[in-house]
Motif scaffolding. Structure first.
Motif, PDB file in Angstrom:
ATOM      1  N   SER A  14       0.718  -1.305   0.132  1.00  0.00           N
ATOM      2  CA  SER A  14       0.050   0.097  -0.123  1.00  0.00           C
ATOM      3  C   SER A  14       0.964   1.313  -0.128  1.00  0.00           C
ATOM      4  O   SER A  14       0.185   2.299  -0.491  1.00  0.00           O
ATOM      5  CB  SER A  14      -0.923  -0.097   1.263  1.00  0.00           C
ATOM      6  OG  SER A  14      -0.070  -0.055   2.481  1.00  0.00           O
ATOM      7  N   THR A 270      -4.033   6.350  -6.520  1.00  0.00           N
ATOM      8  CA  THR A 270      -4.262   6.876  -5.445  1.00  0.00           C
ATOM      9  C   THR A 270      -5.379   8.099  -5.618  1.00  0.00           C
ATOM     10  O   THR A 270      -5.276   8.649  -6.534  1.00  0.00           O
ATOM     11  CB  THR A 270      -2.905   7.559  -4.804  1.00  0.00           C
ATOM     12  OG1 THR A 270      -2.215   6.698  -4.611  1.00  0.00           O
ATOM     13  CG2 THR A 270      -3.279   8.505  -3.504  1.00  0.00           C
ATOM     14  N   GLN A 301     -14.226  -3.504  -5.634  1.00  0.00           N
ATOM     15  CA  GLN A 301     -15.085  -2.605  -5.227  1.00  0.00           C
ATOM     16  C   GLN A 301     -16.165  -2.168  -6.396  1.00  0.00           C
ATOM     17  O   GLN A 301     -16.042  -1.281  -6.877  1.00  0.00           O
ATOM     18  CB  GLN A 301     -14.107  -1.388  -4.874  1.00  0.00           C
ATOM     19  CG  GLN A 301     -13.217  -1.792  -3.623  1.00  0.00           C
ATOM     20  CD  GLN A 301     -12.763  -0.360  -2.931  1.00  0.00           C
ATOM     21  OE1 GLN A 301     -11.707  -0.129  -3.029  1.00  0.00           O
ATOM     22  NE2 GLN A 301     -13.709   0.242  -2.607  1.00  0.00           N
ATOM     23  N   PRO A 324     -14.476   7.182  -1.170  1.00  0.00           N
ATOM     24  CA  PRO A 324     -13.391   6.915  -1.001  1.00  0.00           C
ATOM     25  C   PRO A 324     -12.766   8.207  -0.501  1.00  0.00           C
ATOM     26  O   PRO A 324     -13.002   9.434  -0.926  1.00  0.00           O
ATOM     27  CB  PRO A 324     -12.438   6.468  -2.289  1.00  0.00           C
ATOM     28  CG  PRO A 324     -13.532   5.881  -3.208  1.00  0.00           C
ATOM     29  CD  PRO A 324     -14.738   6.677  -2.831  1.00  0.00           C
ATOM     30  N   GLN A 325     -11.641   8.268   0.528  1.00  0.00           N
ATOM     31  CA  GLN A 325     -10.933   9.423   0.961  1.00  0.00           C
ATOM     32  C   GLN A 325      -9.784  10.047   0.095  1.00  0.00           C
ATOM     33  O   GLN A 325      -9.004   9.051  -0.509  1.00  0.00           O
ATOM     34  CB  GLN A 325     -10.712   9.185   2.282  1.00  0.00           C
ATOM     35  CG  GLN A 325     -11.768   8.736   3.287  1.00  0.00           C
ATOM     36  CD  GLN A 325     -12.744   9.495   4.000  1.00  0.00           C
ATOM     37  OE1 GLN A 325     -12.208  10.682   4.212  1.00  0.00           O
ATOM     38  NE2 GLN A 325     -13.906   9.822   3.444  1.00  0.00           N
ATOM     39  N   ASP A 328      -6.606   7.683  -0.321  1.00  0.00           N
ATOM     40  CA  ASP A 328      -6.886   6.025  -0.311  1.00  0.00           C
ATOM     41  C   ASP A 328      -6.074   5.403  -1.558  1.00  0.00           C
ATOM     42  O   ASP A 328      -6.213   6.108  -2.609  1.00  0.00           O
ATOM     43  CB  ASP A 328      -8.386   5.990  -0.474  1.00  0.00           C
ATOM     44  CG  ASP A 328      -9.276   5.893   0.791  1.00  0.00           C
ATOM     45  OD1 ASP A 328      -8.413   6.278   2.028  1.00  0.00           O
ATOM     46  OD2 ASP A 328     -10.319   5.879   0.746  1.00  0.00           O
ATOM     47  N   VAL A 329      -5.963   4.235  -1.407  1.00  0.00           N
ATOM     48  CA  VAL A 329      -5.139   3.494  -2.653  1.00  0.00           C
ATOM     49  C   VAL A 329      -6.082   2.571  -3.035  1.00  0.00           C
ATOM     50  O   VAL A 329      -6.767   1.748  -2.395  1.00  0.00           O
ATOM     51  CB  VAL A 329      -3.873   2.848  -2.092  1.00  0.00           C
ATOM     52  CG1 VAL A 329      -3.416   1.921  -2.959  1.00  0.00           C
ATOM     53  CG2 VAL A 329      -2.827   3.913  -1.383  1.00  0.00           C
ATOM     54  N   LEU A 330      -6.392   2.528  -4.441  1.00  0.00           N
ATOM     55  CA  LEU A 330      -7.215   1.537  -5.088  1.00  0.00           C
ATOM     56  C   LEU A 330      -6.334   0.700  -6.153  1.00  0.00           C
ATOM     57  O   LEU A 330      -5.306   1.236  -6.518  1.00  0.00           O
ATOM     58  CB  LEU A 330      -8.318   2.367  -6.022  1.00  0.00           C
ATOM     59  CG  LEU A 330      -9.262   3.347  -5.056  1.00  0.00           C
ATOM     60  CD1 LEU A 330      -9.844   3.912  -6.027  1.00  0.00           C
ATOM     61  CD2 LEU A 330      -9.915   2.408  -4.086  1.00  0.00           C
TER      62      LEU A 330
END
Lengths: 368, 368
Positions: A14, A270, A301, A324-325, A328-330
């Motif tokens: 992450s 990100t 997701q 998501p904030q 946040d990592v996706l």
């Protein structure tokens, strides 16, 4: 080239800087094993155009592949320099400068190349004049891809020409049905490969009856290879994308006997802006993935949908649930792996939540 | 990386190995001059994300640009290493590792960055703590692009926060309307930029009334910059694609006062298979151009239409007239220049029919 590394070996995944190309090593290993298991009696020559990564080629060969395919001469040169000794260049090579390099390369490894034109063959013969080691020459058959290749009758003429050409060895037929790979319905793929196999069979029969041995019939991709395997005419398969399994291949609807692979390749991204309701902006856009086969999928997701890509941004729609904030990592599953991999110089190899290696995509950009 | 060069300086252009990215230097020079002439009173800060090439940045600055924009931190680092001393990073930077590098970079050049979130600013301030030289911070305003950016009221809050943040200097507003650039009708672009300018004006007025000076309002692209120029609120323009002029920008319908540029960027490609009636296959596909904005146009040959791209092949339809021959060299005008340039390590620079230089696309792949 990046002026610094996005991570170091041992880092937590992450924390890898983004956008980065991530390979899940456990999934990758399973994909390699699954292919070799499902190939059964077939020779396996995976296509390296998908990964452009010599380390992956070495691992494919260690699992039993006879060598690799490349799609460009410059790609083949890079794989040869990295120690791969058996390469089929599944393409025509045009131009005196490239043909001279091709002839040189054939002196150092087992090398095959395609022709679909008598002039190409004449030019190749001129380049091979005086060379010690001969070139394996395959005829490309048009089996429904509507791209390169000739019909069986023209193939017979080319085969006769090849066997009488010094420096060239007739090595077989290249019968790749590219369009069939992405047909969504299983029965469409079945029909297309049945037709391709019929054309391949015609070519084999014509050439064999003329007294010329056809040592190999090669083709097939990730979307259909079990159909070519069972066709009775193909002797070698060339799947490439199976190592990664992109979104587009996964969108193919399966028949009962389809061979399925798992997603091993991801773009880690990100959230860099979250100033609006309903969507967020991530740092991976058109320069981090190819969208020719549609947008990427957000891994794991389903409430998030990658809506549109601009050069360096992606807009992710929040279909339901919390937004998501910032930071946040996706993970994104690319729509089409081959041109996506070609954007990166390195694969960040992970196992679980740790970076375990970084592999060079040494042939990135090698399009000559 | 390519294992050999596609050409040498002095070569005849038609002998450059393909696919290669070609820059017509005379046209390029005219595009640079035309922009500076048409910018009138505006400060010009061209966007380097289009070309990723320090040599082009140097030439833009030599013509009067104040510096360049970059879109990624790693891109900015490469341009700074190449001697560019004034860079606006027109993007948010997220993550501790990147922010530390951003703060370091600000010590070596005049550097600006965007924020659209109070948390981003707090993180930036933490990275700048203890640094000798402050960072120029711009607030990104949402002016209709539906991507990043805040509304004028939120911008006022951010401006107040910036002026009280040590290490950060409030440098102005970033008001780029990206969607407007590609609206086909001139009146659509006019409407979009009128609205963007109104929002920018609101933000300027709100912040100025609060006693905070707004030193700069920056934005605009190749598709609209003369509208921002005449808006009365923008003080700086950032066009990027004008240096090359891709097919998509050229497809915009012109109004009487539109500023037009010429195509300077081409993909040189070779016919590698001509075994069918009605079409030929060239050696430039998805790994040689981005098709996100549609297929390329065949330069100077309206009888040829680039129909479809696969990874390493392009199919060119022969609408009328004679079919190109095996080995013929064609030039393609890419649909979208920015992600196309990002596929190549070098630009082959030509004047007339001679290769006069080879420029490094040093920031290719610099997406961190």
């Amino acid at each position: 080239m990046l002026p610094w590394k996005p991570c170091q070996i041992g880092d937590t995944v992450s924390l890898v800087q983004t956008p980065s190309l991530i390979l899940d090593l456990d999934v990758f290993d399973r994909n390699l094993d699954r292919l070799m298991h499902c190939a059964k009696q077939m020779r396996v020559r995976p296509h390296a155009k998908s990964h452009k990564c010599p380390e992956i080629a070495r691992r494919q060969i260690a699992k039993g592949a006879v060598g690799v395919c490349c799609q460009k001469l410059s790609e083949a040169v890079i794989f040869a320099q990295a120690g791969i000794t058996d390469i089929l260049l599944t393409n025509q090579v045009v131009g005196i400068g490239k043909l001279a390099r091709l002839a040189q390369l054939a002196q150092t490894i087992q090398l095959g190349v395609l022709v679909d034109d008598q002039q190409q063959l004449a030019d190749l013969a001129a380049a091979m004049a005086g060379q010690a080691k001969s070139m394996d020459v395959y005829i490309e058959i048009e089996v429904g891809g509507q791209r390169c290749g000739v019909d069986p009758e023209s193939a017979l003429e080319l085969a006769k020409q090849i066997v009488s050409t010094p420096g060239c060895r007739f090595a077989g037929l290249h019968c790749y049905q590219g369009r069939a790979q992405h047909l969504r319905q299983a029965n469409q793929r079945q029909t297309a490969i049945t037709q391709a196999a019929q054309i391949a069979r015609q070519a084999v029969d014509l050439i064999t009856k003329a007294g010329i041995d056809v040592p190999c019939v090669t083709g097939a991709g990730t979307g259909t290879f079990w159909l070519e395997r069972d066709s009775g005419v193909y002797t070698e398969i060339q799947p490439g994308s199976y190592v990664f399994m992109d979104r587009d291949y996964a969108d193919n609807l399966a028949a009962a006997d389809d061979v399925r692979f798992e997603h091993a390749l991801f773009i880690q991204t990100t959230v860099m802006s979250a100033s609006h309701d309903g969507f967020v902006v991530v740092d991976a856009g058109l320069k981090s993935m190819s969208v020719d086969s549609g947008m990427p999928r957000v891994d794991g997701q389903p409430n998030l949908s990658y809506l549109k890509a601009s050069d360096e941004h992606g807009v992710i729609d929040v279909i339901e649930g919390p937004r998501p904030q910032l930071g946040d990592v996706l993970r994104l599953i690319p729509g089409h792996c081959d041109p996506t991999v070609n954007l990166y110089d390195e694969l960040v190899v992970v196992r679980g939540d740790k970076v375990v290696d970084i592999w060079s995509i040494a042939a990135r950009g090698a399009s000559l």
